[in-house]
Design an enzyme around this catalytic site. Structure first.
Site, PDB file in Angstrom:
ATOM      1  CB  CYS A 131     -95.778 -30.765  15.775  1.00  0.00           C
ATOM      2  SG  CYS A 131     -96.914 -29.578  14.240  1.00  0.00           S
TER       3      CYS A 131
HETATM    4  N1  LIG Z   1     -99.165 -25.869  15.139  1.00  0.00           N
HETATM    5  C1  LIG Z   1     -97.712 -25.808  14.856  1.00  0.00           C
HETATM    6  O1  LIG Z   1     -96.391 -25.463  15.068  1.00  0.00           O
HETATM    7  C2  LIG Z   1     -97.899 -26.719  13.428  1.00  0.00           C
HETATM    8  C3  LIG Z   1     -96.510 -26.208  12.907  1.00  0.00           C
HETATM    9  C4  LIG Z   1     -96.738 -26.984  11.170  1.00  0.00           C
HETATM   10  C5  LIG Z   1     -97.522 -28.007  10.677  1.00  0.00           C
HETATM   11  N2  LIG Z   1     -98.735 -28.163  11.933  1.00  0.00           N
HETATM   12  C6  LIG Z   1    -100.085 -28.369  11.220  1.00  0.00           C
HETATM   13  O2  LIG Z   1    -100.801 -27.956  10.508  1.00  0.00           O
HETATM   14  C7  LIG Z   1    -102.251 -28.424  10.838  1.00  0.00           C
HETATM   15  C8  LIG Z   1    -102.775 -27.430  11.790  1.00  0.00           C
HETATM   16  O3  LIG Z   1    -102.458 -27.179  12.768  1.00  0.00           O
HETATM   17  P1  LIG Z   1    -102.899 -25.947  14.211  1.00  0.00           P
HETATM   18  O4  LIG Z   1    -101.695 -25.698  14.912  1.00  0.00           O
HETATM   19  O5  LIG Z   1    -103.391 -25.285  12.733  1.00  0.00           O
HETATM   20  O6  LIG Z   1    -104.002 -26.547  14.130  1.00  0.00           O
HETATM   21  P2  LIG Z   1    -105.216 -25.210  15.427  1.00  0.00           P
HETATM   22  O7  LIG Z   1    -105.884 -27.124  15.746  1.00  0.00           O
HETATM   23  O8  LIG Z   1    -104.947 -24.281  15.642  1.00  0.00           O
HETATM   24  O9  LIG Z   1    -105.991 -25.202  13.996  1.00  0.00           O
HETATM   25  C9  LIG Z   1    -106.510 -25.842  13.475  1.00  0.00           C
HETATM   26  C10 LIG Z   1    -108.332 -25.242  12.553  1.00  0.00           C
HETATM   27  O10 LIG Z   1    -108.561 -26.415  12.367  1.00  0.00           O
HETATM   28  C11 LIG Z   1    -110.669 -25.465  12.090  1.00  0.00           C
HETATM   29  N3  LIG Z   1    -111.371 -27.095  11.806  1.00  0.00           N
HETATM   30  C12 LIG Z   1    -111.274 -27.953  11.985  1.00  0.00           C
HETATM   31  N4  LIG Z   1    -112.173 -28.948  10.987  1.00  0.00           N
HETATM   32  C13 LIG Z   1    -112.101 -27.626  10.146  1.00  0.00           C
HETATM   33  C14 LIG Z   1    -113.436 -28.116   9.143  1.00  0.00           C
HETATM   34  N5  LIG Z   1    -113.138 -29.340   8.420  1.00  0.00           N
HETATM   35  N6  LIG Z   1    -112.925 -27.088   8.342  1.00  0.00           N
HETATM   36  C15 LIG Z   1    -113.314 -25.602   8.869  1.00  0.00           C
HETATM   37  N7  LIG Z   1    -111.664 -24.954   9.306  1.00  0.00           N
HETATM   38  C16 LIG Z   1    -111.233 -26.721  10.967  1.00  0.00           C
HETATM   39  C17 LIG Z   1    -110.543 -25.165  13.755  1.00  0.00           C
HETATM   40  O11 LIG Z   1    -111.184 -24.879  14.584  1.00  0.00           O
HETATM   41  C18 LIG Z   1    -109.360 -25.294  14.030  1.00  0.00           C
HETATM   42  O12 LIG Z   1    -109.051 -23.230  13.959  1.00  0.00           O
HETATM   43  C19 LIG Z   1    -101.871 -30.130  11.314  1.00  0.00           C
HETATM   44  O13 LIG Z   1    -102.036 -30.656  10.891  1.00  0.00           O
HETATM   45  C20 LIG Z   1    -100.481 -29.584  12.128  1.00  0.00           C
HETATM   46  O14 LIG Z   1    -100.139 -31.149  12.474  1.00  0.00           O
HETATM   47  C21 LIG Z   1     -98.843 -27.649  13.094  1.00  0.00           C
END
Ligand SMILES: NC(=O)c1ccc[n+]([C@@H]2O[C@H](COP(=O)([O-])OP(=O)(O)OC[C@H]3O[C@@H](n4cnc5c(N)ncnc54)[C@H](O)[C@@H]3O)[C@@H](O)[C@H]2O)c1
Length: 448
Positions: free
Chosen positions: A288
Site C-alpha cells: 500500500c
Molecule cells: N494488504 C493490505 O494491507 C491492504 C490494505 C488496504 C488495502 N489494500 C488494497 O486491497 C487490494 C488487495 O490487496 P491484497 O493485499 O489483499 O492483495 P493480495 O495479493 O494479498 O490478494 C489479491 C488476491 O486476488 C487474486 N486475484 C488476482 N486477480 C484476480 C482475478 N481476476 N479474479 C480473482 N482473483 C484474483 C490473487 O490471486 C490474490 O489471491 C489492493 O488494491 C491493495 O492496495 C491492501
C-alpha cells in the site's frame, strides 16, 4: 423489517428490485461474493460469514481455494480453526469458477492494484475481474470495488463496462467504492471495528452499500460519491507516506548533526496537540504505502497538476535502503573491516513487524545492495522461511548462532519474538534501523 418502509419519499429512486435486495441484505439471506482472497479479501469473507451470510470467495489461485475448502487459512489474522468452522457450517466456500458469480447478490472486488515499472497504475487485475462480473451481472446485484485505486476508477472504468449489459445503475444494479483499511498484524483493529467508508454512484447505491457493511462492521461512514471514497484512501496512505518521508529526512539531517533522531521524535511526541509521531526506518514496504500515492500522482498528472509532496516523499523513502547500507559500511569501517567479504546477518525480511509479507520490503533492497558490495549474507525471520531475489535465494537461519558468527547484525524488522537481550549479548556489532535496542546504550549498537 426497516427496509419494508422504504418509499420513494424516504429513499428516492427505490424500486422493487432495490427493495428486494435491501431485504435480502438485512435478513442476511443475500449471497455474498468476494473476488480476490488475499490479505483484504479473506478477512472480509470470514467476517461476513461470521455474521451468518453465505459467502463464496473466488480466486485464480487454486492453492488458496483448496486450502480454504480444506478448512485452512494462509493469512495470519484469520485463524485456520475459524475457516474450518465456517466451511463446516456451510457459511464459507471458495471457488475458481467464475460461473458462481451468477448466483450471487453482492460482489466485493479485492484484487491487487500494483504499479507498472513506469510507476503508472496497473488496473489489469480489476479489469479482468470486471470482465467476469460483466458476464454474470443481473438485476438486483450490488458490486463494490475495494481495491485501492485513483479517483474516478469506479465510474470511468467499471461503470461503462457494467452498463454495456443494458442494465441501469441505481435501478437494476448498484455500484460503490469502499476503501479497505485493514492493517495486517494489528491486534487492536480488524475488519469489524475499523470504520468503513462507502460511496455509491447514485444515492441508492450508497444506501445499499451502507446497509450491506452495517451487517458486519461496527461503523459505516457513507460519503457522497465513489470519487470521494476513492480519494479518502489515497489521502490516508499519502499522509503516511509523506510523514514517514519527513521522519526519514529528519533521520538523515540528525545523522549529519550527530543528534539522536529517536530521542527527538519521542520528546516531540509529548506535545499533547498538533503533533503525531512517525518514525524513520530502512524504507517503506507493503502493497500500500509505497504504491498508492503514485496512483494519486498519476491521476494528478493526467489533470495537468504535479503532486510534488508525493514525489519528494517517494524519493526520500526510496533512498533509505541506501542510507542503511552506508551506515553498515561505516560501522564496519570503524572496526577496520569492509562490507566485501564480511558476514552480515539481517534480522527481519517482512516489511513490518509480526507479519510474513515481504512485498516491496526494504529488507530485500538492503539484501540486494549488500550482495552487490560482496558481503556474505544470512538472515533470520520467524515469519519468512525463504526469500528469493532475481539471482539468488536464502533460507532463514536460527537467530543466535548467526548473530554470534556475524561481523555485523542489522535489525531491519522489529518482530516481537526476537530475543533482543540475547541478540545484544551475542553480537559484536549491531546496526539498528528501528530503535528496537532502545533499552541498551552501547558503543557496539549503531542507530539509524
Ligand atoms: N494488504 C493490505 O494491507 C491492504 C490494505 C488496504 C488495502 N489494500 C488494497 O486491497 C487490494 C488487495 O490487496 P491484497 O493485499 O489483499 O492483495 P493480495 O495479493 O494479498 O490478494 C489479491 C488476491 O486476488 C487474486 N486475484 C488476482 N486477480 C484476480 C482475478 N481476476 N479474479 C480473482 N482473483 C484474483 C490473487 O490471486 C490474490 O489471491 C489492493 O488494491 C491493495 O492496495 C491492501
Amino acid at each position: 423489517m426497516k427496509s419494508f418502509n422504504y418509499t420513494e419519499e424516504t429513499l428516492p429512486g427505490v424500486t422493487d428490485i432495490s427493495r428486494e435486495l435491501l431485504e435480502k441484505i438485512m435478513s442476511r439471506k443475500a449471497k455474498v461474493g468476494i473476488v480476490g482472497l488475499g490479505y483484504v479479501g479473506l478477512p472480509l469473507a470470514a467476517e461476513f460469514a461470521r455474521q451468518g451470510f453465505r459467502v463464496t470467495g473466488i480466486d485464480l489461485e487454486t492453492r488458496k481455494i483448496d486450502l480454504i475448502n480444506g478448512g485452512k487459512s494462509y493469512i495470519g489474522d484469520v485463524p485456520s480453526e475459524e475457516i474450518a468452522r465456517l466451511v463446516e457450517q456451510g457459511l464459507l466456500r471458495a471457488s475458481s469458477d467464475f460461473n458462481v458469480l451468477a448466483e450471487l447478490d453482492t460482489i466485493n472486488i479485492c484484487v491487487p492494484t500494483p504499479l507498472r515499472k513506469t510507476k503508472d497504475p496497473d488496473l489489469s487485475y480489476i479489469l479482468a475481474a470486471v470482465e467476469q462480473i460483466q458476464k454474470h451481472l443481473h438485476r438486483g446485484m450490488l458490486v463494490i470495488l475495494e481495491s485501492t485505486t485513483y479517483p474516478g476508477t469506479t465510474e470511468e472504468l467499471i461503470l461503462p463496462r457494467l452498463a454495456e449489459t443494458g442494465l441501469e445503475v441505481g435501478r437494476d444494479f448498484f455500484l460503490c467504492f469502499s476503501p479497505e483499511r485493514v492493517d495486517p498484524g494489528n491486534s487492536q483493529f480488524n475488519t469489524r471495528n475499523i470504520p468503513k467508508v462507502v460511496g455509491g454512484v447514485t444515492p441508492i447505491c450508497t444506501q445499499m452499500g451502507t446497509l450491506f457493511y452495517q451487517q458486519a462492521m461496527e461503523k459505516v461512514v457513507p460519503v457522497s460519491s465513489t470519487q470521494v471514497a476513492e480519494m479518502v484512501k489515497l489521502l490516508e496512505n499519502t499522509f503516511r507516506s509523506i510523514n514517514i518521508g519527513l521522519a526519514n529526512e529528519m533521520a538523515l539531517l540528525c545523522d549529519c548533526m550527530k543528534i539522536d533522531v529517536w530521542e527527538v521524535i519521542e520528546a516531540a511526541a509529548t506535545k499533547p496537540f498538533g503533533f503525531m509521531p512517525f518514525f524513520p526506518g530502512p524504507g517503506l514496504g507493503g502493497h500500500c504505502i509505497p504504491v498508492d500515492p503514485f496512483y494519486l500522482s498519476w491521476k494528478a498528472k493526467m489533470n495537468g497538476v504535479e503532486a510534488r509532496f508525493i514525489e519528494l516523499a517517494g524519493q526520500i523513502n526510496g533512498s533509505m535502503p541506501h542510507f542503511t547500507v552506508n551506515k553498515i559500511q561505516a560501522a564496519l569501517n570503524d572496526r577496520m573491516k569492509s562490507v566485501k567479504n564480511s558476514h552480515v546477518h539481517l534480522l527481519g525480511m517482512a516489511y513490518k513487524k509480526d507479519i510474513a509479507d515481504v512485498r516491496e520490503s526494504p529488507a530485500l533492497d538492503v539484501l540486494a545492495l549488500l550482495r552487490k558490495l560482496g558481503a556474505r549474507l544470512s538472515y533470520s525471520d520467524p515469519h519468512v522461511a525463504r526469500v528469493k531475489l532475481a539471482d539468488f535465494e536464502l533460507e532463514s537461519r536460527p537467530v543466535l548462532p548467526s548473530c554470534r558468527e556475524a561481523d555485523c547484525v542489522v535489525l531491519l524488522t522489529d518482530h516481537s519474538s526476537f530475543d533482543y537481550e540475547a541478540i545484544v549479548n551475542q553480537s559484536s556489532l549491531i546496526v539498528d534501523t528501528r530503535n528496537a535496542f532502545r533499552a541498551w546504550r552501547m558503543e557496539k549498537i549503531v542507530r539509524l
